[in-house]
Design an enzyme around this catalytic site. Structure first.
Site, PDB file in Angstrom:
ATOM      1  N   CYS A  86      41.486  42.430  40.333  1.00 51.87           N
ATOM      2  CA  CYS A  86      42.029  42.723  41.661  1.00 51.87           C
ATOM      3  C   CYS A  86      43.366  43.427  41.566  1.00 51.87           C
ATOM      4  O   CYS A  86      44.214  43.041  40.758  1.00 51.87           O
ATOM      5  CB  CYS A  86      42.306  41.423  42.409  1.00 51.87           C
ATOM      6  SG  CYS A  86      40.855  40.480  42.726  1.00 51.87           S
TER       7      CYS A  86
ATOM      8  N   ARG B 163      33.611  45.540  52.382  1.00 48.28           N
ATOM      9  CA  ARG B 163      34.286  44.297  51.982  1.00 48.28           C
ATOM     10  C   ARG B 163      35.796  44.420  52.208  1.00 48.28           C
ATOM     11  O   ARG B 163      36.479  43.433  52.450  1.00 48.28           O
ATOM     12  CB  ARG B 163      33.984  44.031  50.502  1.00 48.28           C
ATOM     13  CG  ARG B 163      34.545  42.721  50.003  1.00 48.28           C
ATOM     14  CD  ARG B 163      34.107  42.422  48.585  1.00 48.28           C
ATOM     15  NE  ARG B 163      34.308  41.021  48.293  1.00 48.28           N
ATOM     16  CZ  ARG B 163      35.444  40.517  47.820  1.00 48.28           C
ATOM     17  NH1 ARG B 163      36.465  41.299  47.560  1.00 48.28           N
ATOM     18  NH2 ARG B 163      35.556  39.210  47.596  1.00 48.28           N
TER      19      ARG B 163
HETATM   20  P1  XMP Z   1      37.606  36.783  38.483  1.00 50.49           P
HETATM   21  O1  XMP Z   1      39.049  36.480  38.228  1.00 50.49           O
HETATM   22  O2  XMP Z   1      36.719  35.612  38.261  1.00 50.49           O
HETATM   23  O3  XMP Z   1      37.534  37.129  40.043  1.00 50.49           O
HETATM   24  O4  XMP Z   1      37.153  37.988  37.709  1.00 50.49           O
HETATM   25  C1  XMP Z   1      36.353  37.418  40.713  1.00 50.49           C
HETATM   26  C2  XMP Z   1      36.617  37.545  42.211  1.00 50.49           C
HETATM   27  O5  XMP Z   1      37.515  38.647  42.479  1.00 50.49           O
HETATM   28  C3  XMP Z   1      37.264  39.145  43.794  1.00 50.49           C
HETATM   29  N1  XMP Z   1      37.122  40.598  43.679  1.00 50.49           N
HETATM   30  C4  XMP Z   1      38.084  41.463  43.985  1.00 50.49           C
HETATM   31  N2  XMP Z   1      39.298  41.278  44.524  1.00 50.49           N
HETATM   32  N3  XMP Z   1      39.684  43.608  44.386  1.00 50.49           N
HETATM   33  C5  XMP Z   1      40.089  42.359  44.751  1.00 50.49           C
HETATM   34  O6  XMP Z   1      41.207  42.223  45.264  1.00 50.49           O
HETATM   35  C6  XMP Z   1      38.469  43.868  43.847  1.00 50.49           C
HETATM   36  O7  XMP Z   1      38.130  44.998  43.530  1.00 50.49           O
HETATM   37  C7  XMP Z   1      37.624  42.735  43.646  1.00 50.49           C
HETATM   38  N4  XMP Z   1      36.355  42.623  43.191  1.00 50.49           N
HETATM   39  C8  XMP Z   1      36.083  41.285  43.216  1.00 50.49           C
HETATM   40  C9  XMP Z   1      35.997  38.475  44.295  1.00 50.49           C
HETATM   41  O8  XMP Z   1      36.367  37.486  45.226  1.00 50.49           O
HETATM   42  C10 XMP Z   1      35.388  37.905  43.032  1.00 50.49           C
HETATM   43  O9  XMP Z   1      34.555  36.807  43.285  1.00 50.49           O
END
Ligand code: XMP
Length: 494
Positions: free
Chosen positions: A310, A406
Site C-alpha cells: 500500500c 475500490r
Molecule cells: P498485506 O500486508 O497482507 O496487505 O500484503 C493486504 C491488504 O492490503 C490492501 N491492499 C491495498 N491497500 N493499496 C492499498 O492502500 C493497494 O494497492 C492495495 N492492494 C491491497 C487490501 O486490504 C489487502 O487485503
C-alpha cells in the site's frame, strides 16, 4: 521582552495511534498447551471458520485454487474482483464444487478412439481412467491405465472398445460416500460412473476423491458440506453481487479502500437487502465508521493503509495504524455482535494474534500467501532466487484491469491513474498448507502464552504492553548471523 514560546497549537494536540511493533502481549498464567488452543471463530453473522484466517481479495493472491486450499484447511479465500462477472461466477462454482463427491466434469473416451489417443488424452487431463460413452452419453465401458499397459497385450492402435472393461459397476446420483466405497472394495475398482435412469453418464465418483475429502477434516464447509467461498465486489456493483450470490458465495465483501464514504455505505445497504449471502463491509479504520455500518453489516473489515504493497498513507496522507484501528472498530462492533476482520500489514504469526488481541475475530493476509503455489501467476527466478508477482489492487497495473472502483476512481481516457499501491515480487514459498500451518501454529502459541483456550477467551484475557524502540530491537534475533532460515521468520519481513 524575552522571547515567549509560542502557545501549543490545538491542532497538534493529537492522539497517538499504535501498530503491531508498538505492542506485545503480556504473558499470563496458563495451563493451555498451544496445540489444544481452539482457533474456531466467526467471520460474519452466519459463517464460522476453523482457523481465523482469510486470504486477500487481490489478483495476485486469491483465485479458485487458493480459495479451495484455504477452505480445505479451515480458513476462507476471498476471490478478487478483477475478472468479469461470468468468470467470477465460474470461480465461485469451482470452489463450491471442489470436494463434491460426484465429479460432474468427467473426462470421457469414445469406443472407436485408439488406445494411444486415449492414453495421451488421460495424461494430458491428469486422470488415470475414463468412462467410455457413446454419442448419447450411454456408458459402454471404462478404461484405465491398467487396461492399456503393454504387458496386457493391447496394441497402441487397437480400439478402446477392445481394451476397455465392459462390465461396468455404476451407481445413481443419490449414492453416499460409504455406499460408493463399499462398491469399490467389493468389485476392486477405483471409480464408479454415476448414471441417470437411462444409463446416461452424469458424473463419476473416485476413490481418490473420497479419501481426499476425509483428509481435510479441518475444512470450513457450508451446511451441505461444500467448501465455503468469499468474493469481493466493487462498492457499487449490485449486478456482480447478485450474480455471486446466485452462484452460491457464502460471504460477499464490499471491497473499498475507504468504506466510510457515505455513497459506499448506501450502496452496501442496498446490496445487503438484495442478497442471501453474508455481507462484510470494508475497509474502515475508526470508531465512527464502525458506528455507521454495524446496524446492517454481517462483518466489518479494518485496514486503512497498513498493507505491504500500500502507498495510501504516503499518497493521500490519510490512514490509521492498524492496532489502534482494529481496537477502535472492535469497541463498537463487539457491542453489536458483528465480527471484525483485521486486513493488512501482517508479516508474522505474532502480528496476526496481536490483531486478534486488539479485538479482531479473524485476520486477512495478502503478501503472506502471494508466494504460495496456489496463488495466481508463475514462479520467476531473479539472481538465483525464486519469486512470484505481488501487486496492490491500487497499483497502476491492477487498476487498469478493473480495480479502480475500490479506490473510488474511474478510468478516464488519456489520464493517468493516481495509484495507491505498488507492483512487486515476493519470495516463492511452496504449498499454502505449510504457510498456514506456521501462521496458525504461531497464533496458537500466542494463545498459550496468554492462557486462553478459545478465541473469545483470548480476546477477553489478552493485554498489551507498550514496546520501546530498544524493546522492539530486542524482539528480533540480534547479535548473531542467521545460518539456517526458519520456516516462520525472515529478517527481510521486519
Ligand atoms: P498485506 O500486508 O497482507 O496487505 O500484503 C493486504 C491488504 O492490503 C490492501 N491492499 C491495498 N491497500 N493499496 C492499498 O492502500 C493497494 O494497492 C492495495 N492492494 C491491497 C487490501 O486490504 C489487502 O487485503
Amino acid at each position: 521582552m524575552a522571547n515567549e514560546p509560542e502557545p501549543f497549537s490545538e491542532k497538534l494536540r493529537v492522539p497517538e495511534a499504535l501498530t503491531f511493533d508498538d505492542v506485545l502481549l503480556r504473558p499470563k498464567e496458563s495451563r493451555v498447551e498451544p496445540d489444544e488452543a481452539d482457533t474456531t471463530t466467526r467471520v460474519s453473522t452466519n459463517v464460522t471458520l476453523n482457523v481465523p484466517v482469510l486470504s486477500a481479495a487481490m489478483d495476485t493472491v486469491t483465485e479458485s485454487d487458493l480459495a479451495i486450499a484455504m477452505a480445505r484447511h479451515g480458513g476462507l479465500g476471498v476471490l478478487h474482483q478483477n475478472m468479469d462477472v461470468d468468470q467470477m461466477v465460474a470461480e465461485i462454482e469451482r470452489v463450491k464444487r471442489a470436494d463434491e463427491l460426484i465429479i460432474r466434469d468427467v473426462v470421457t473416451a469414445e469406443p472407436d478412439q485408439t488406445v494411444r489417443e486415449v492414453d495421451e488424452m488421460m495424461s494430458r487431463q491428469g486422470v488415470s481412467g475414463a468412462p467410455v460413452v457413446d454419442e448419447d452419453d450411454e456408458v459402454l465401458g471404462i478404461i484405465s491405465g491398467t487396461d492399456i499397459r503393454p504387458y496386457l497385450e493391447v496394441g497402441e492402435e487397437d480400439q478402446v472398445s477392445e481394451a476397455m472393461t465392459d462390465e461396468v459397476i455404476t451407481a445413481g446420483e443419490d449414492v453416499t460416500p460409504r455406499e460408493a466405497l463399499e462398491l469399490m472394495y467389493e468389485h476392486k475398482i477405483e471409480r464408479v460412473p454415476i448414471v441417470d435412469d437411462d444409463d446416461r453418464l452424469i458424473g463419476l465418483v473416485t476413490m481418490q476423491g473420497i479419501l481426499q475429502r476425509r483428509e481435510y477434516d479441518q475444512a470450513a464447509r457450508d451446511e451441505d458440506g461444500r467448501p465455503i467461498a468469499g468474493a469481493a465486489v466493487g462498492p457499487f456493483e449490485v449486478d456482480r453481487a447478485e450474480a455471486a450470490d446466485e452462484a452460491g458465495v457464502d460471504v460477499l465483501f464490499i471491497d473499498c479502500a475507504h468504506a466510510h464514504n457515505l455513497n459506499v455505505i448506501e450502496s452496501a445497504r442496498e446490496i445487503k437487502e438484495t442478497v442471501d449471502a453474508d455481507v462484510v463491509v470494508g475497509n474502515i479504520g475508526t470508531r465512527e465508521a464502525a458506528e455507521d455500518v454495524v446496524d446492517f453489516a454481517d462483518g466489518v473489515k479494518v485496514g486503512i493503509g497498513p498493507g505491504s504493497i500500500c502507498t495510501t498513507r504516503v499518497v493521500t496522507g490519510a490512514g490509521m495504524p492498524q492496532i489502534t484501528a482494529v481496537s477502535q472498530v472492535a469497541d463498537v462492533a463487539s457491542q453489536h455482535d458483528v465480527p471484525v476482520i483485521a486486513d493488512g500489514g501482517i508479516r508474522y504469526s505474532g502480528d496476526a494474534i496481536k490483531a486478534i488481541a486488539a479485538g479482531a475475530d479473524a485476520v486477512m493476509l495478502g503478501s503472506y500467501f502471494a508466494g504460495t503455489d496456489e496463488a495466481p501467476g508463475r514462479v520467476i527466478t531473479m539472481n538465483g532466487k525464486k519469486y512470484k508477482q505481488y501487486r496492490g489492487m491500487g497499483s497502476v497495473g491492477a487498476m487498469s484491469e478493473g480495480s479502480g472502483e475500490r479506490y473510488l476512481k474511474e478510468e478516464e481516457e488519456d489520464e493517468e491513474f493516481v495509484p495507491e499501491g505498488v507492483e512487486a515480487a515476493t519470495p516463492y514459498k511452496g504449498p499454502l498448507a505449510d504457510e498456514l500451518h506456521q501462521l496458525v501454529g504461531g497464533m496458537q502459541s500466542g494463545m498459550g502464552y496468554v492462557g486462553a483456550e478459545t478465541i473469545p477467551e483470548f480476546k477477553e484475557r489478552a493485554e498489551f504492553v507498550r514496546v520501546s524502540a530498544a524493546g522492539q530491537q530486542e524482539s528480533h534475533p540480534h547479535d548473531v548471523m542467521i545460518t539456517d532460515e526458519a520456516p516462520n521468520y525472515s529478517p527481510d519481513d521486519a
